[in-house]
Design a protein around this motif. Structure first.
Motif, PDB file in Angstrom:
ATOM      1  N   PHE A  24       0.838  -1.195   0.000  1.00  0.00           N
ATOM      2  CA  PHE A  24       0.000   0.000   0.000  1.00  0.00           C
ATOM      3  C   PHE A  24       0.870   1.241   0.000  1.00  0.00           C
ATOM      4  O   PHE A  24       2.062   1.181   0.293  1.00  0.00           O
ATOM      5  N   ARG A  25       0.278   2.382  -0.382  1.00  0.00           N
ATOM      6  CA  ARG A  25       1.037   3.622  -0.545  1.00  0.00           C
ATOM      7  C   ARG A  25       0.811   4.629   0.564  1.00  0.00           C
ATOM      8  O   ARG A  25       1.439   5.681   0.575  1.00  0.00           O
ATOM      9  N   HIS A  26      -0.099   4.340   1.492  1.00  0.00           N
ATOM     10  CA  HIS A  26      -0.400   5.263   2.582  1.00  0.00           C
ATOM     11  C   HIS A  26      -0.447   4.509   3.902  1.00  0.00           C
ATOM     12  O   HIS A  26      -0.870   3.357   3.933  1.00  0.00           O
ATOM     13  N   ILE A  27      -0.045   5.193   4.957  1.00  0.00           N
ATOM     14  CA  ILE A  27      -0.147   4.604   6.287  1.00  0.00           C
ATOM     15  C   ILE A  27      -0.507   5.715   7.281  1.00  0.00           C
ATOM     16  O   ILE A  27       0.173   6.738   7.350  1.00  0.00           O
ATOM     17  N   PRO A  28      -1.611   5.511   7.999  1.00  0.00           N
ATOM     18  CA  PRO A  28      -1.992   6.511   9.002  1.00  0.00           C
ATOM     19  C   PRO A  28      -1.030   6.501  10.179  1.00  0.00           C
ATOM     20  O   PRO A  28      -0.527   5.454  10.582  1.00  0.00           O
ATOM     21  N   VAL A  29      -0.804   7.677  10.721  1.00  0.00           N
ATOM     22  CA  VAL A  29       0.012   7.830  11.918  1.00  0.00           C
ATOM     23  C   VAL A  29      -0.962   8.111  13.054  1.00  0.00           C
ATOM     24  O   VAL A  29      -1.770   9.042  12.966  1.00  0.00           O
ATOM     25  N   ILE A  30      -0.929   7.264  14.082  1.00  0.00           N
ATOM     26  CA  ILE A  30      -1.868   7.429  15.198  1.00  0.00           C
ATOM     27  C   ILE A  30      -1.115   7.511  16.518  1.00  0.00           C
ATOM     28  O   ILE A  30      -0.025   6.963  16.657  1.00  0.00           O
ATOM     29  N   ASP A  31      -1.741   8.196  17.480  1.00  0.00           N
ATOM     30  CA  ASP A  31      -1.138   8.274  18.806  1.00  0.00           C
ATOM     31  C   ASP A  31      -1.539   7.045  19.618  1.00  0.00           C
ATOM     32  O   ASP A  31      -2.240   6.153  19.127  1.00  0.00           O
TER      33      ASP A  31
END
Length: 144
Positions: free
Chosen positions: A101-108
Motif C-alpha cells: 500500500f502507498r499510505h499509512i496513518p500515523v496514530i497516537d
C-alpha cells in the motif's frame, strides 16, 4: 532519512479526515481539495478506516456504486495498518512495501490520527536531503 522519526516527517502537517457517513463523492471532493490520494475515516476521533483512490475506483466505480449515494464506510479499507509518530520513517516505508500500500496513518497511543504518510514522502525527504547536500557543496566550493 530512514532513521528520521515519523513525527519529524509529518511535522504537524494537516491531513484530510472524514466520518463514516460521508458519501464517496464527498470524500473524493475532499481528497481533491486537499490534493491527497487518501482520506482517513474516523468515528469519535478514532481511526476506523482509510479511503484511497484505489478504493474509489475498484470498490465503487468498478462495482457500479453511485458515489453520491454510497457511504465511504462501505468501500473504505478497514483494519488499517498504522504506525506511531515515534517510529523511524524507514519502518513505515518497510510496512508499506511489505503490505503493498502507498499510505499509512500515523496514530497516537489512543488511536487518534495525528498524520498520514504516503510513499511519495520518501521522495520529498530525499529531495530535501539533496537540497541540503547541494548547499553544502556550494559552500565548500566557495571556500576552496
Amino acid at each position: 532519512m530512514p532513521n528520521r522519526l515519523i513525527s519529524e516527517v509529518i511535522q504537524g502537517r494537516p491531513f484530510p479526515t472524514t466520518v463514516t457517513g460521508t458519501t464517496v463523492r464527498e470524500a473524493a471532493i475532499i481528497m481533491k481539495e486537499w490534493h491527497s490520494s487518501a482520506i482517513l475515516v474516523v468515528n469519535k476521533n478514532k481511526l476506523v478506516g482509510i479511503c484511497t483512490e484505489r478504493d474509489i475506483v475498484f470498490r465503487a466505480v468498478a462495482n457500479h456504486c453511485d458515489p453520491a449515494n454510497t457511504a465511504v464506510s462501505t468501500i473504505m479499507t478497514r483494519n488499517v495498518q498504522s504506525i506511531g509518530p515515534d517510529k523511524p520513517f524507514g519502518h513505515a516505508l518497510h510496512l508499506m512495501f511489505e503490505g503493498g500500500f502507498r499510505h499509512i496513518p500515523v496514530i497516537d497511543e489512543n488511536g487518534h490520527p495525528v498524520g498520514l504518510l504516503a510513499a511519495h514522502d520518501a521522495l520529498d525527504s530525499d529531495g530535501l536531503d539533496m537540497e541540503h547536500d547541494l548547499v553544502r557543496r556550494e559552500e565548500i566550493t566557495v571556500i576552496l
